[in-house]
Design an enzyme around this catalytic site. Structure first.
Site, PDB file in Angstrom:
ATOM      1  N   SER A 124       0.889  -1.060  -0.045  1.00 64.27           N
ATOM      2  CA  SER A 124       0.053  -0.047  -0.046  1.00 64.27           C
ATOM      3  C   SER A 124       0.753   1.170   0.019  1.00 64.27           C
ATOM      4  CB  SER A 124      -0.711  -0.045   1.242  1.00 64.27           C
ATOM      5  OG  SER A 124      -1.478   1.290   1.655  1.00 64.27           O
ATOM      6  N   SER A 125       0.195   2.275  -0.266  1.00 64.80           N
ATOM      7  CA  SER A 125       1.048   3.520  -0.554  1.00 64.80           C
ATOM      8  C   SER A 125       1.439   4.199   0.766  1.00 64.80           C
ATOM      9  CB  SER A 125       0.493   4.611  -1.480  1.00 64.80           C
ATOM     10  OG  SER A 125      -0.662   5.023  -1.052  1.00 64.80           O
ATOM     11  N   CYS A 126       0.662   3.612   1.798  1.00 62.73           N
ATOM     12  CA  CYS A 126       0.859   4.268   3.193  1.00 62.73           C
ATOM     13  C   CYS A 126       2.018   3.759   3.782  1.00 62.73           C
ATOM     14  CB  CYS A 126      -0.364   3.732   3.920  1.00 62.73           C
ATOM     15  SG  CYS A 126      -0.425   1.943   4.613  1.00 62.73           S
ATOM     16  N   TYR A 153      -0.715  -0.511  10.116  1.00 64.27           N
ATOM     17  CA  TYR A 153      -0.979  -1.183   8.820  1.00 64.27           C
ATOM     18  C   TYR A 153       0.348  -1.114   8.124  1.00 64.27           C
ATOM     19  CZ  TYR A 153      -3.176  -2.301   4.475  1.00 64.27           C
ATOM     20  OH  TYR A 153      -3.062  -2.827   3.069  1.00 64.27           O
ATOM     21  N   LYS A 157       3.007  -3.915   6.620  1.00 64.56           N
ATOM     22  CA  LYS A 157       3.350  -4.061   5.101  1.00 64.56           C
ATOM     23  C   LYS A 157       4.538  -3.830   4.669  1.00 64.56           C
ATOM     24  CE  LYS A 157      -0.690  -4.791   3.025  1.00 64.56           C
ATOM     25  NZ  LYS A 157      -0.859  -6.117   2.388  1.00 64.56           N
ATOM     26  N   HIS A 196     -13.415   4.597   1.713  1.00 65.92           N
ATOM     27  CA  HIS A 196     -12.587   5.513   1.099  1.00 65.92           C
ATOM     28  C   HIS A 196     -13.232   6.631   0.277  1.00 65.92           C
ATOM     29  CE1 HIS A 196      -9.717   2.283   1.938  1.00 65.92           C
ATOM     30  NE2 HIS A 196      -8.980   3.154   2.613  1.00 65.92           N
TER      31      HIS A 196
END
Length: 326
Positions: A124-126, A153, A157, A196
């Site tokens: 994920s981009s987070c 999270y 990842k 979202h």
């Protein structure tokens, strides 16, 4: 002194020509997994392992080991994860870090142990620092503090990426990682509290249209810039990388196109057919001013997205209307 790590030569993938191969798509019923399944089936793959959560709990190591021992999949695409928005991440931090770490560790280790040829891990981009340079390159990983609202999270990842790298370095095993930008499309989550921004806008404009509401209020000023990728484009990128890429570094997957939240709301309003007013509540937070992935590495490999935002929104709204009939 102990011996050094055992290494093997990674042979080039022949993924696309091996239509009889068994492929385990972990999380094959979610937004991302279902798109990957559609893409694989369109290419002629029929040996797909798609157990539901009730059939296989990926957090239970013994169950995962037993599954891999029985099926011995040739390829694994790891799209399973516990996901949620800011509220869920803040309320259940232990769940977000422990469940995701368990899923990743169990699947990656079992895949390697039981002879899987190649594994693709979806992140994920987070994973990137809160104040990463824009557009965000792959090299920004671990260069600064994470966004506090979803760090649990994100840490899980990041551990998944590092686990794939470690198994590649120690065993010469072909495990790769892919980091998608904001995704949308069929099978998205349209829940009024937990969804979202894009599915939330679709739902709110649709409900306003149906009830004849005169206006819809949206949080913030509408000025933040965001990037969106249709999930079918992501699925196409997954197949492309399974065939073409074998490297240590993770790969960003984005559309490369930015849109303000205001522009996004206007396009969504038009696609849904809501004719009332759009009101911006500037007392509410905007969030990060800009978030764009640098996908030049993937473009350099020869892949670019095909689905425009407007076409993707039309497709997603059509799916949502069918979903409401169920």
């Amino acid at each position: 002194m102990g011996e050094g790590p055992e290494k093997a030569t990674i042979s080039p993938s022949s993924f696309l020509t091996d239509k009889t191969a068994t492929i385990f798509v972990a999380g094959g019923r979610g937004l991302v997994g279902s798109a990957i399944v559609r893409r694989l089936r369109s290419l002629g793959f029929s040996n797909l392992l798609l157990p539901s959560h009730s059939e296989l709990d990926l957090t239970r190591q013994s169950d995962v080991e037993d599954f891999f021992s029985r099926h011995r999949p040739h390829y694994v695409i790891l799209a399973a994860a516990k996901v949620g928005g800011i509220h869920a991440n803040s309320t259940y931090p232990a769940d977000f870090i422990s469940i995701n770490l368990q899923i990743q560790t169990n699947v990656i280790d079992a895949a390697h142990h039981h002879g899987t040829r190649k594994l693709l891990f979806l992140g994920s981009s987070c994973i990137y620092p809160k104040f990463a340079p824009q557009p965000i390159p792959e090299s920004a990983l671990l260069t600064g503090p994470l966004e506090p609202t979803n760090e649990w999270y994100a840490v899980a990842k990041i551990a998944g990426i590092k686990m794939c790298q470690a198994y590649r370095l120690q065993y010469g095993w072909d495990a790769i990682s892919l980091m998608p930008t904001n995704l949308y499309g069929p099978n998205d989550n349209f829940h009024p509290q937990n969804s979202h921004v894009l599915p939330a806008l679709i739902r709110r404009f649709h409900e306003a249209k149906v009830t004849g509401a005169k206006e819809v209020t949206v949080w913030g000023t509408g000025s933040p810039l965001r990037e969106f990728l249709h999930v079918d484009d992501l699925a196409d990128a997954v197949v492309f990388l399974m065939e073409e890429y074998s490297g240590l570094e993770h790969v960003n997957v984005g559309s490369g196109k930015e849109v303000t939240i205001k522009e996004l709301a206007e396009i969504t309003k038009e696609v849904v057919g809501f004719e009332g007013e759009l009101v911006w509540d500037s007392t509410k937070p905007d969030g990060t001013p800009r978030k764009l992935m640098d996908s030049s590495k993937l473009a350099g490999l020869g892949w670019v997205p095909k689905i425009s935002l407007r076409d993707g929104l039309v497709d997603t709204y059509k799916w949502y209307l069918e979903y409401l009939k169920q």
